[in-house]
Design a protein around this motif. Structure first.
Motif, PDB file in Angstrom:
ATOM      1  N   PHE A  16      19.565  24.505  33.041  1.00 51.15           N
ATOM      2  CA  PHE A  16      19.274  25.832  33.564  1.00 51.15           C
ATOM      3  C   PHE A  16      20.385  26.762  33.088  1.00 51.15           C
ATOM      4  CE2 PHE A  16      19.780  29.211  36.701  1.00 51.15           C
ATOM      5  CZ  PHE A  16      18.499  29.746  36.676  1.00 51.15           C
ATOM      6  N   ASP A  17      20.001  27.865  32.501  1.00 46.98           N
ATOM      7  CA  ASP A  17      20.949  28.868  32.019  1.00 46.98           C
ATOM      8  C   ASP A  17      22.013  28.247  31.111  1.00 46.98           C
ATOM      9  OD1 ASP A  17      22.089  31.360  31.649  1.00 46.98           O
ATOM     10  OD2 ASP A  17      23.003  31.467  33.640  1.00 46.98           O
ATOM     11  N   GLY A  18      21.583  27.290  30.291  1.00 48.62           N
ATOM     12  CA  GLY A  18      22.482  26.646  29.348  1.00 48.62           C
ATOM     13  C   GLY A  18      23.354  25.553  29.936  1.00 48.62           C
ATOM     14  N   VAL A  19      23.170  25.230  31.211  1.00 52.13           N
ATOM     15  CA  VAL A  19      23.978  24.210  31.890  1.00 52.13           C
ATOM     16  C   VAL A  19      23.152  22.937  32.074  1.00 52.13           C
ATOM     17  CG1 VAL A  19      25.207  23.632  34.027  1.00 52.13           C
ATOM     18  CG2 VAL A  19      25.319  25.970  33.118  1.00 52.13           C
ATOM     19  N   GLN A  20      23.676  21.821  31.588  1.00 47.09           N
ATOM     20  CA  GLN A  20      23.015  20.541  31.812  1.00 47.09           C
ATOM     21  C   GLN A  20      23.142  20.202  33.296  1.00 47.09           C
ATOM     22  OE1 GLN A  20      24.183  17.266  29.287  1.00 47.09           O
ATOM     23  NE2 GLN A  20      23.392  15.769  30.749  1.00 47.09           N
ATOM     24  N   LEU A  21      22.013  19.862  33.924  1.00 50.04           N
ATOM     25  CA  LEU A  21      22.012  19.573  35.348  1.00 50.04           C
ATOM     26  C   LEU A  21      21.981  18.081  35.644  1.00 50.04           C
ATOM     27  CD1 LEU A  21      19.437  22.272  36.497  1.00 50.04           C
ATOM     28  CD2 LEU A  21      21.929  22.459  36.373  1.00 50.04           C
ATOM     29  N   THR A  22      21.106  17.352  34.992  1.00 48.98           N
ATOM     30  CA  THR A  22      20.945  15.930  35.292  1.00 48.98           C
ATOM     31  C   THR A  22      21.840  15.076  34.411  1.00 48.98           C
ATOM     32  OG1 THR A  22      19.044  15.871  33.806  1.00 48.98           O
ATOM     33  CG2 THR A  22      18.584  16.104  36.162  1.00 48.98           C
ATOM     34  N   PHE A  23      22.109  13.858  34.896  1.00 52.89           N
ATOM     35  CA  PHE A  23      22.951  12.871  34.223  1.00 52.89           C
ATOM     36  C   PHE A  23      24.315  13.448  33.862  1.00 52.89           C
ATOM     37  CE2 PHE A  23      24.074   9.654  30.909  1.00 52.89           C
ATOM     38  CZ  PHE A  23      24.127   8.583  31.775  1.00 52.89           C
ATOM     39  N   ARG A  24      24.925  14.074  34.866  1.00 45.35           N
ATOM     40  CA  ARG A  24      26.310  14.534  34.785  1.00 45.35           C
ATOM     41  C   ARG A  24      26.839  14.568  36.207  1.00 45.35           C
ATOM     42  NH1 ARG A  24      27.093  20.762  33.334  1.00 45.35           N
ATOM     43  NH2 ARG A  24      29.189  19.929  33.306  1.00 45.35           N
ATOM     44  N   PHE A  25      28.150  14.710  36.355  1.00 44.58           N
ATOM     45  CA  PHE A  25      28.703  14.729  37.693  1.00 44.58           C
ATOM     46  C   PHE A  25      28.211  15.972  38.435  1.00 44.58           C
ATOM     47  CE2 PHE A  25      31.913  11.957  35.614  1.00 44.58           C
ATOM     48  CZ  PHE A  25      31.621  10.823  36.360  1.00 44.58           C
ATOM     49  N   LEU A  26      27.778  15.768  39.653  1.00 46.89           N
ATOM     50  CA  LEU A  26      27.204  16.832  40.472  1.00 46.89           C
ATOM     51  C   LEU A  26      28.177  18.001  40.619  1.00 46.89           C
ATOM     52  CD1 LEU A  26      24.627  17.409  42.157  1.00 46.89           C
ATOM     53  CD2 LEU A  26      25.788  16.390  44.098  1.00 46.89           C
ATOM     54  N   ASP A  27      29.427  17.715  40.924  1.00 48.15           N
ATOM     55  CA  ASP A  27      30.412  18.792  41.095  1.00 48.15           C
ATOM     56  C   ASP A  27      30.607  19.603  39.817  1.00 48.15           C
ATOM     57  OD1 ASP A  27      30.773  18.119  43.730  1.00 48.15           O
ATOM     58  OD2 ASP A  27      32.628  17.004  43.400  1.00 48.15           O
ATOM     59  N   ALA A  28      30.533  18.953  38.666  1.00 46.45           N
ATOM     60  CA  ALA A  28      30.686  19.666  37.393  1.00 46.45           C
ATOM     61  C   ALA A  28      29.513  20.619  37.171  1.00 46.45           C
ATOM     62  CB  ALA A  28      30.814  18.687  36.236  1.00 46.45           C
ATOM     63  N   ALA A  29      28.313  20.155  37.473  1.00 42.76           N
ATOM     64  CA  ALA A  29      27.138  21.022  37.318  1.00 42.76           C
ATOM     65  C   ALA A  29      27.248  22.232  38.245  1.00 42.76           C
ATOM     66  CB  ALA A  29      25.862  20.240  37.600  1.00 42.76           C
ATOM     67  N   VAL A  30      27.658  22.003  39.490  1.00 40.17           N
ATOM     68  CA  VAL A  30      27.820  23.098  40.446  1.00 40.17           C
ATOM     69  C   VAL A  30      28.871  24.088  39.943  1.00 40.17           C
ATOM     70  CG1 VAL A  30      28.578  23.690  42.783  1.00 40.17           C
ATOM     71  CG2 VAL A  30      27.033  21.757  42.433  1.00 40.17           C
ATOM     72  N   SER A  31      29.995  23.578  39.481  1.00 42.57           N
ATOM     73  CA  SER A  31      31.070  24.453  38.983  1.00 42.57           C
ATOM     74  C   SER A  31      30.607  25.318  37.822  1.00 42.57           C
ATOM     75  CB  SER A  31      32.272  23.619  38.543  1.00 42.57           C
ATOM     76  OG  SER A  31      32.859  22.986  39.638  1.00 42.57           O
ATOM     77  N   HIS A  32      29.875  24.714  36.881  1.00 43.34           N
ATOM     78  CA  HIS A  32      29.418  25.482  35.725  1.00 43.34           C
ATOM     79  C   HIS A  32      28.391  26.535  36.128  1.00 43.34           C
ATOM     80  CE1 HIS A  32      31.138  22.139  33.238  1.00 43.34           C
ATOM     81  NE2 HIS A  32      31.624  23.227  32.659  1.00 43.34           N
ATOM     82  N   LEU A  33      27.496  26.198  37.047  1.00 43.48           N
ATOM     83  CA  LEU A  33      26.512  27.178  37.507  1.00 43.48           C
ATOM     84  C   LEU A  33      27.192  28.312  38.278  1.00 43.48           C
ATOM     85  CD1 LEU A  33      23.700  24.724  38.576  1.00 43.48           C
ATOM     86  CD2 LEU A  33      23.544  26.427  36.739  1.00 43.48           C
ATOM     87  N   ALA A  34      28.157  27.958  39.118  1.00 44.09           N
ATOM     88  CA  ALA A  34      28.888  28.975  39.879  1.00 44.09           C
ATOM     89  C   ALA A  34      29.657  29.904  38.947  1.00 44.09           C
ATOM     90  CB  ALA A  34      29.830  28.314  40.873  1.00 44.09           C
ATOM     91  N   ALA A  35      30.231  29.357  37.883  1.00 45.13           N
ATOM     92  CA  ALA A  35      30.970  30.172  36.911  1.00 45.13           C
ATOM     93  C   ALA A  35      30.057  31.178  36.219  1.00 45.13           C
ATOM     94  CB  ALA A  35      31.654  29.272  35.881  1.00 45.13           C
ATOM     95  N   LYS A  36      28.770  30.867  36.153  1.00 47.09           N
ATOM     96  CA  LYS A  36      27.798  31.790  35.557  1.00 47.09           C
ATOM     97  C   LYS A  36      27.240  32.760  36.602  1.00 47.09           C
ATOM     98  CE  LYS A  36      26.297  29.224  31.565  1.00 47.09           C
ATOM     99  NZ  LYS A  36      25.749  30.103  30.541  1.00 47.09           N
ATOM    100  N   GLY A  37      27.768  32.683  37.832  1.00 45.36           N
ATOM    101  CA  GLY A  37      27.375  33.626  38.870  1.00 45.36           C
ATOM    102  C   GLY A  37      26.220  33.196  39.753  1.00 45.36           C
TER     103      GLY A  37
END
Length: 109
Positions: A16-37
């Motif tokens: 979503f919005d260039g961020v890989q969501l699945t098969f990665r650490f949950l906290d990393a996905a959240v951090s990257h999405l939050a950084a995109k606003g």
């Protein structure tokens, strides 16, 4: 609701919005999405995001699935899936909503 889950065969990851969501650490996905606003809040098994999706972990995978150097007791959760639905779909039900649901099913018997 539509659900997209990691299948263990690779190549079918959700983004979503260039961020890989699945098969990665949950906290990393959240951090990257939050950084995109993207605003989010925790739910029982993951996080819901305002655009209308939630990412989650059922804890069936371990950190070692992503990081071979991880120890057996590594607490990092792996994002195993994405649920797509209106934002409020993922909110917890109120006590009144639960009671109304139970009453409606008892009345239909």
């Amino acid at each position: 609701m539509v659900e997209i889950v990691y299948s263990d065969s690779g190549g079918e990851e959700a983004f979503f919005d260039g961020v890989q969501l699945t098969f990665r650490f949950l906290d990393a996905a959240v951090s990257h999405l939050a950084a995109k606003g993207h605003r989010y809040e925790p739910i029982d098994i993951g996080f819901r995001f305002e655009p209308g999706f939630a990412i989650f972990s059922m804890a069936s995978m371990s950190a070692r699935d992503l990081d071979p150097a991880a120890t057996e007791d590594d607490p990092r959760l792996v994002c195993e899936g994405v649920s797509v639905a209106p934002y409020d779909y993922f909110r917890p039900l109120t006590d009144e909503e639960i009671e109304a649901y139970i009453r409606s099913h008892e009345e239909s018997r």
